[in-house]
Design an enzyme around this catalytic site. Structure first.
Site, PDB file in Angstrom:
ATOM      1  N   GLU A 289       0.839  -1.057   0.111  1.00  0.00           N
ATOM      2  CA  GLU A 289       0.082  -0.010   0.087  1.00  0.00           C
ATOM      3  C   GLU A 289       0.713   1.030  -0.129  1.00  0.00           C
ATOM      4  O   GLU A 289       0.790   2.185  -0.687  1.00  0.00           O
ATOM      5  CB  GLU A 289      -0.736  -0.162   1.257  1.00  0.00           C
ATOM      6  N   ASP A 290       1.892   1.299   0.727  1.00  0.00           N
ATOM      7  CA  ASP A 290       2.581   2.569   1.201  1.00  0.00           C
ATOM      8  C   ASP A 290       3.757   2.686   0.385  1.00  0.00           C
ATOM      9  O   ASP A 290       4.535   3.791   0.356  1.00  0.00           O
ATOM     10  CB  ASP A 290       2.848   2.810   2.615  1.00  0.00           C
TER      11      ASP A 290
END
Ligand code: MN
Length: 717
Positions: A81-82
């Site tokens: 995600e990051d």
């Protein structure tokens, strides 16, 4: 918040306790270094390096002995995600299973359950259903959320409240249903702290102030119990146990006084075997008086999340009330870690444990089955998500079947919801309900620990009214689908059934009735064209079956003088009738079929007038069956019973005197007798008073033995 500052060594210490495979440990380390590299330069709102978060999530998971794949996924859960990650390389390095876990957690991270947005609703549905593929996604997500809650102080107040609400609505119930008590309880306490800080700190404060006193009392009680069990050679371990702040808050919220709750002290006794659980219970009850109605046997009847334990409350030392739980070590493991206890208990084979975990989830956990069932029904996505949230996840009453199976239902659920949950067929044929031995209406609101017995009748049908009664989407759907099965078809089926039942009762051959000439007359009379219409009209209650039959068959009963019609003879026979579980209720004998002691009987719940007792073959019951309940006769009758008899003869001679004398010979009183027809032969109607069925049967036999009597039958008006 020092405890967040952990290192990979702290994690590996815990891992070493239970993961012995070197390769697996290396993979965990590899995941850590990968994540550390990817999160480099990122910081948490708490000011710490980002990697502390995945490390803590993994550490939480070691407390429930998660497998290495889970730990690896925890370490990597935020990188996709990051961070800038090459998916193919990721799959190559950590394997497809870990990738799927991380991907699942990432998607769950995007969920915000309290929105109206249709797109998101559809999305949730996919995710919720998707978790059936690998329950570890949820377990990692729970640990992730738990660590985020621990560090929630660093986020703005508004977000704190929103997250906490979401935790109480979704994540704590999920943890509860998976049986992971450790995580559930901490999640709840943390949420309460942010949602109602005043209440939270008030309870914590009061607990602290009384702690010393309570500790002493618990210690003394513990000593006494230990002595008692040692004396009887039951090996055991005793733990004092802290009640969670949230559980106290919950009880306060239900109107209990604080002093009632914090005075309540708690002990948990762990023993080796199930048998020792019961032995220990018996010893404790013999020494300390138990509080009535507080004993629960969740060993014989486990909760739907697999929880097993004995619960009792006793008057302990110094008059303090003690809540005592008794269970085996294995049960305790399950109580704390739920399905995750598979990891701790099965020694060999990582992948086998995981397969066990998944199969237990899908087979043993009721809530999982329900989610799957819901996802297969034809409801809107929004309804689906709401049902999952309100009915499945936030279920919080447990009720029992008469056999002791536990059924979990949402608050406000009715016996009909219960019946449909047991089986659709049970739901569809429900005619009455008994809860804890008492008759209740179908819309009764079930309470925790109710014992629910559903009375069914094969020929009963659902009513549309039920749609306003049921609370669960499952039951509502089943009722709806019953009715959408083409109403016309149902009426036709029912009409045929009613008609033929009546024909049998009047002893008219069915083929006779369906004879062309007969039918023509019926069609003409009712202004219809075919048999289907006829059935439909009867099934939809447009015509009574009897009126239809009377078109071609003379109804004898109509001609005879209704000598009993105006005499309402309801003798109070309460003392001879046992209505399951009820002591004082007005019971009267139905004047239409006049059951006598020993007959098969059924009770009918009247509106505001107690229960009327009918013979089980009384035709008046057919239209009333959703209010029928089970009743039985007392062994020692004290009353006498009326019975109506129809006596047919083959003579026109007056035989009244003869019949009367045969009757009084066996001490049967005649309360009335009348000649009701004399066209070819004399027919009499006689009302008698008998002691019981045996007495009556004797009379029927004696009368039948008289040469001129062709038949004697009991009447049903
Ligand atoms: Mn996270």
């Amino acid at each position: 918040m020092k405890k967040d500052l952990i290192t990979i060594d702290d994690l590996m210490d815990k891992v070493d306790d239970y993961i012995k495979n070197t390769k697996e440990r290396e993979k965990i380390l590899d995941a850590y270094y990968y994540a550390k590299e990817k999160h480099k330069g990122q910081y948490r709102k708490t000011g710490e390096e980002y990697i502390t978060h995945p490390l803590n999530v993994a550490l939480i998971l070691t407390s429930i002995y998660s497998d290495s794949e889970c730990l690896i996924a925890a370490l990597l859960h935020d990188v996709i995600e990051d961070c800038d990650v090459d998916i193919d390389e990721f799959k190559e390095r950590f394997g497809l299973t870990v990738y799927r876990l991380v991907d699942g957690v990432t998607k769950l991270g995007r969920l915000h359950f309290s929105t109206d947005n249709d797109y998101l609703v559809e999305y949730y549905k996919k995710i919720i259903v998707g978790m059936s593929e690998d329950v570890r996604v949820i377990i990692v997500k729970l640990a992730d959320r738990l660590h985020n809650m621990r560090t929630l102080w660093a986020t703005p107040i508004e977000k704190q409240k929103k997250k906490s609400k979401e935790v109480l609505e979704i994540f704590a119930p999920l943890a509860h249903h998976l049986g992971i008590h450790k995580i559930k309880s901490e999640l709840e306490d943390l949420s309460l702290r942010y949602l109602k800080p005043t209440v939270f700190y008030d309870i914590a404060d009061k607990l602290n102030k009384t702690k010393a006193e309570r500790d002493t009392t618990v210690y003394e009680m513990q000593e006494e119990v230990t002595d008692l069990l040692n004396k009887h050679h039951i090996p055991h371990q005793i733990k004092g146990r802290a009640k969670s702040i949230y559980s106290i808050y919950n009880k306060l919220d239900k109107g209990k006084k604080f002093s009632d709750i914090y005075d309540l002290l708690a002990l948990r006794i762990l023993v080796d075997t199930e048998q020792d659980c019961y032995l220990a219970l018996g010893l404790i009850h013999s020494k300390f008086r138990p509080l009535p109605k507080r004993f629960k046997d969740y060993i014989a009847m486990p909760k739907p999340n697999m929880y097993q334990s004995l619960h009792t409350t006793v008057f302990g030392i110094d008059g303090y009330l003690f809540e005592i739980q008794i269970r085996t070590y294995e049960m305790d493991e399950i109580a704390e870690n739920g399905i995750a206890s598979h990891w701790a208990y099965k020694e060999n084979g990582g992948s086998k444990k995981t397969a066990d975990l998944q199969s237990t989830t899908t087979q043993k956990l009721q809530f999982f089955k329900e989610i799957m069932e819901l996802s297969n029904t034809n409801i809107s996505s929004e309804e689906f998500v709401n049902s999952v949230k309100d009915e499945v996840l936030n279920n919080n009453i447990y009720v029992f079947t008469p056999k002791g199976d536990v059924i979990e239902l949402p608050k406000g659920a009715t016996p009909l919801d219960f019946a449909y949950k047991v089986h659709s067929k049970v739901g569809e044929t429900t005619v009455g309900v008994i809860v804890n031995g008492n008759i209740v209406p179908l819309d009764y609101e079930l309470k925790n620990n109710d014992i629910v017995k559903i009375n069914t009748n094969k020929s009963a049908h659902p009513s549309k009214e039920w749609l306003n009664i049921v609370k669960t989407t499952g039951a509502r759907n089943k009722i709806k689908s019953y009715f959408s099965k083409n109403e016309k078809e149902i009426f036709i089926e029912r009409g045929k059934e009613y008609l033929e039942k009546e024909l049998r009762k009047r002893k008219i051959p069915i083929s006779d009735f369906y004879h062309d000439d007969n039918l023509k007359k019926v069609y003409k009379n009712l202004k219809i064209d075919n048999l289907e219409d006829l059935f439909y009209d009867i099934g939809s209650n447009k015509h009574a079956p009897n009126n239809v039959i009377n078109i071609n068959y003379k109804e004898k009963e109509e001609e005879k003088p209704k000598l009993l019609k105006n005499i309402v003879k309801i003798n109070d026979s309460s003392s001879d009738i046992i209505v399951d579980g009820i002591d004082k209720i007005k019971v009267s004998i139905a004047s239409c079929c006049k059951p006598v002691h020993g007959d098969d009987i059924v009770g009918y719940i009247t509106r505001g007038n107690g229960i009327t007792i009918h013979r089980s073959n009384c035709r008046n019951l057919a239209s009333m069956d959703d209010r029928c309940i089970k009743v039985s006769w007392d062994d020692k009758p004290t009353n006498k019973y009326y019975s109506d008899l129809l006596i047919r003869t083959n003579t026109l001679e007056n035989k009244l005197a003869d019949i009367t004398s045969a009757t009084s010979k066996i001490s049967v009183n005649i309360t009335s007798i009348k000649t009701i027809s004399r066209d070819e032969y004399a027919t009499y109607e006689m009302e008698v008073m008998v002691k019981n069925k045996e007495h009556l049967t004797k009379l029927l036999i004696d009368l039948n033995n008289l040469p001129y009597i062709t038949s004697v039958e009991r009447l049903i008006q």
